[in-house]
Design a protein around this motif. Sequence first.
Motif, mmCIF file in Angstrom:
data_model
loop_
_atom_site.group_PDB
_atom_site.id
_atom_site.type_symbol
_atom_site.label_atom_id
_atom_site.label_comp_id
_atom_site.label_asym_id
_atom_site.label_seq_id
_atom_site.Cartn_x
_atom_site.Cartn_y
_atom_site.Cartn_z
ATOM 1 N N VAL A 88 -4.285 -1.218 -5.384
ATOM 2 C CA VAL A 88 -3.734 -2.699 -4.536
ATOM 3 C C VAL A 88 -2.532 -2.634 -2.881
ATOM 4 C CG1 VAL A 88 -4.500 -4.310 -6.472
ATOM 5 C CG2 VAL A 88 -2.216 -4.028 -5.793
ATOM 6 N N GLU A 89 -2.856 -3.749 -2.091
ATOM 7 C CA GLU A 89 -2.279 -2.835 -1.377
ATOM 8 C C GLU A 89 -1.717 -5.092 -1.146
ATOM 9 O OE1 GLU A 89 -2.239 -1.483 3.128
ATOM 10 O OE2 GLU A 89 -3.264 -2.940 3.164
ATOM 11 N N ALA A 90 0.093 -5.084 -1.110
ATOM 12 C CA ALA A 90 0.577 -6.509 -0.093
ATOM 13 C C ALA A 90 2.061 -6.618 0.751
ATOM 14 C CB ALA A 90 1.474 -7.409 -1.405
ATOM 15 N N SER A 91 1.208 -7.515 1.809
ATOM 16 C CA SER A 91 1.952 -7.203 3.506
ATOM 17 C C SER A 91 2.666 -8.884 2.579
ATOM 18 C CB SER A 91 0.611 -7.741 4.026
ATOM 19 O OG SER A 91 -0.011 -6.327 3.756
ATOM 20 N N LEU A 92 4.248 -8.458 3.449
ATOM 21 C CA LEU A 92 4.542 -9.744 3.702
ATOM 22 C C LEU A 92 4.866 -10.235 5.336
ATOM 23 C CD1 LEU A 92 7.903 -10.388 1.322
ATOM 24 C CD2 LEU A 92 7.988 -10.722 3.871
ATOM 25 N N SER A 93 4.766 -11.147 5.286
ATOM 26 C CA SER A 93 4.758 -11.826 6.386
ATOM 27 C C SER A 93 5.594 -13.052 7.032
ATOM 28 C CB SER A 93 3.514 -12.358 7.519
ATOM 29 O OG SER A 93 3.044 -10.667 7.312
ATOM 30 N N ALA A 94 6.215 -12.944 8.078
ATOM 31 C CA ALA A 94 6.576 -13.883 8.544
ATOM 32 C C ALA A 94 6.418 -14.476 9.787
ATOM 33 C CB ALA A 94 8.604 -13.908 8.351
ATOM 34 N N ASP A 95 5.739 -15.430 10.818
ATOM 35 C CA ASP A 95 5.234 -16.363 11.565
ATOM 36 C C ASP A 95 4.349 -15.691 11.902
ATOM 37 O OD1 ASP A 95 6.502 -18.937 11.873
ATOM 38 O OD2 ASP A 95 8.777 -17.559 12.417
ATOM 39 N N GLY A 96 3.637 -14.720 10.880
ATOM 40 C CA GLY A 96 2.563 -13.956 11.684
ATOM 41 C C GLY A 96 2.816 -12.780 11.457
ATOM 42 N N LYS A 97 3.938 -11.821 11.906
ATOM 43 C CA LYS A 97 4.485 -10.891 11.990
ATOM 44 C C LYS A 97 4.775 -10.171 9.989
ATOM 45 C CE LYS A 97 6.909 -12.335 16.073
ATOM 46 N NZ LYS A 97 8.848 -12.399 16.780
ATOM 47 N N LEU A 98 4.177 -8.899 10.490
ATOM 48 C CA LEU A 98 4.369 -8.358 8.965
ATOM 49 C C LEU A 98 5.804 -7.336 8.724
ATOM 50 C CD1 LEU A 98 3.181 -6.412 6.655
ATOM 51 C CD2 LEU A 98 2.475 -4.794 8.647
ATOM 52 N N CYS A 99 6.503 -8.080 8.131
ATOM 53 C CA CYS A 99 7.405 -7.268 7.786
ATOM 54 C C CYS A 99 7.918 -6.109 7.003
ATOM 55 C CB CYS A 99 8.484 -8.792 6.981
ATOM 56 S SG CYS A 99 8.606 -9.921 8.235
ATOM 57 N N ALA A 100 6.898 -5.689 5.618
ATOM 58 C CA ALA A 100 6.509 -4.774 4.355
ATOM 59 C C ALA A 100 5.683 -5.333 4.015
ATOM 60 C CB ALA A 100 8.615 -6.126 3.452
ATOM 61 N N ARG A 101 5.399 -4.054 3.606
ATOM 62 C CA ARG A 101 4.168 -3.983 2.708
ATOM 63 C C ARG A 101 3.852 -3.207 1.086
ATOM 64 N NH1 ARG A 101 -0.009 1.456 3.723
ATOM 65 N NH2 ARG A 101 1.376 1.865 3.086
ATOM 66 N N ALA A 102 3.904 -3.253 1.106
ATOM 67 C CA ALA A 102 3.216 -2.256 -0.964
ATOM 68 C C ALA A 102 2.067 -1.824 -1.235
ATOM 69 C CB ALA A 102 3.939 -3.696 -1.745
ATOM 70 N N THR A 103 1.675 -0.494 -2.251
ATOM 71 C CA THR A 103 0.800 -0.462 -2.459
ATOM 72 C C THR A 103 1.373 -0.162 -3.835
ATOM 73 O OG1 THR A 103 1.257 2.074 -2.149
ATOM 74 C CG2 THR A 103 -0.158 0.632 -0.675
ATOM 75 N N CYS A 104 0.520 -0.094 -4.532
ATOM 76 C CA CYS A 104 0.518 -0.441 -5.889
ATOM 77 C C CYS A 104 -0.762 0.519 -6.695
ATOM 78 C CB CYS A 104 1.030 -1.529 -7.114
ATOM 79 S SG CYS A 104 1.518 -1.323 -8.661
ATOM 80 N N GLN A 105 -0.602 1.653 -8.010
ATOM 81 C CA GLN A 105 -1.438 2.138 -8.219
ATOM 82 C C GLN A 105 -1.269 1.607 -9.920
ATOM 83 O OE1 GLN A 105 -2.094 6.628 -9.320
ATOM 84 N NE2 GLN A 105 -2.840 6.501 -7.221
ATOM 85 N N LEU A 106 -2.229 0.995 -10.120
ATOM 86 C CA LEU A 106 -2.264 0.678 -11.412
ATOM 87 C C LEU A 106 -3.156 1.860 -12.167
ATOM 88 C CD1 LEU A 106 -2.507 -2.584 -9.919
ATOM 89 C CD2 LEU A 106 -1.002 -2.767 -11.228
ATOM 90 N N ALA A 107 -2.891 2.293 -14.173
ATOM 91 C CA ALA A 107 -4.012 2.747 -14.305
ATOM 92 C C ALA A 107 -3.721 2.110 -15.743
ATOM 93 C CB ALA A 107 -3.100 4.385 -14.684
#
Length: 277
Positions: free
Chosen positions: A84-103
């Motif tokens: 999965v991928e999660a994106s964190l934004s403020a006022d439409g601007k990307l600030c941080a992104r995470a990817t998580c692999q779950l097994a």
Amino acid sequence: MPESVFETDGDLFVPTRLGRGYWQPGTLSGAAMASLLGFVIERDVMEPGLIPVRFGVDMLRMAPAQPLGVDLRVLHDGGRLKLVEASLSADGKLCARATCQLARQSRQPDNPVWQSPPWPAPPPEGLEPLRRFGNWEMRPVPVGDYPRFRRESPESGLSEQGNPSVLGAMGPPQARQAWLRAGVEIVAGHPLTPFGHVALTADFASPLAHSSEHGIDFVNTDFTVHLHRLPVGEWLGYELTGHLSQHGLAVGQCALHDPAGPLGTISVSAMSLSRKS
């Protein structure tokens, strides 16, 4: 002081004072951004039997201390593996992104494999806490004989110029081992989970690995946690295992433990930066 890093306002997450960062006024800490990404991933996709074996966060810009949105995408959903991928934004601007692999957990093979030895550190209950360390309770492990990793201060070239220290008594490399307990929620009304404890504190690997004795002059651009199981208990043990830097770029590593034994590793990249007051 508030008891959570964020509060909710509809679909947005509003940071409290606990989320404020070190590097620039009016911005959030890496721990705040990473913990919110981890919170949404756990809330939306984790289920019993799935282990977040890799949780990686790219910190692209310092998020402003204002309401934030998080979007999540499932990139792969197989029988034993999910990405999965999660994106964190403020006022439409990307600030941080995470990817998580779950097994998905399964049967351990019959043939045994060599495993990393336990951390030769005393349990946290018998150690003295630092008077204050941000939002967390920190109990440094006394300097002792740990032959697995030789950590020494440079013999020359130390300077008291630069950014203020954030490690306090843990400044010398020989002293950079500690038990840590996060006593706050990531999002108000949601008790801190074992994975949330990791997501909230993993950014600590950066000052642990990248500080000099006098201060911290590197800001991390990412971190990646690898876990083979979820932690148990209230404490996480952070152990410095490596730092390399040249030309203003750095990489570092630490080992992660809990009272039951070795838990995983954290690697972190960084670049030099001057703090803005």
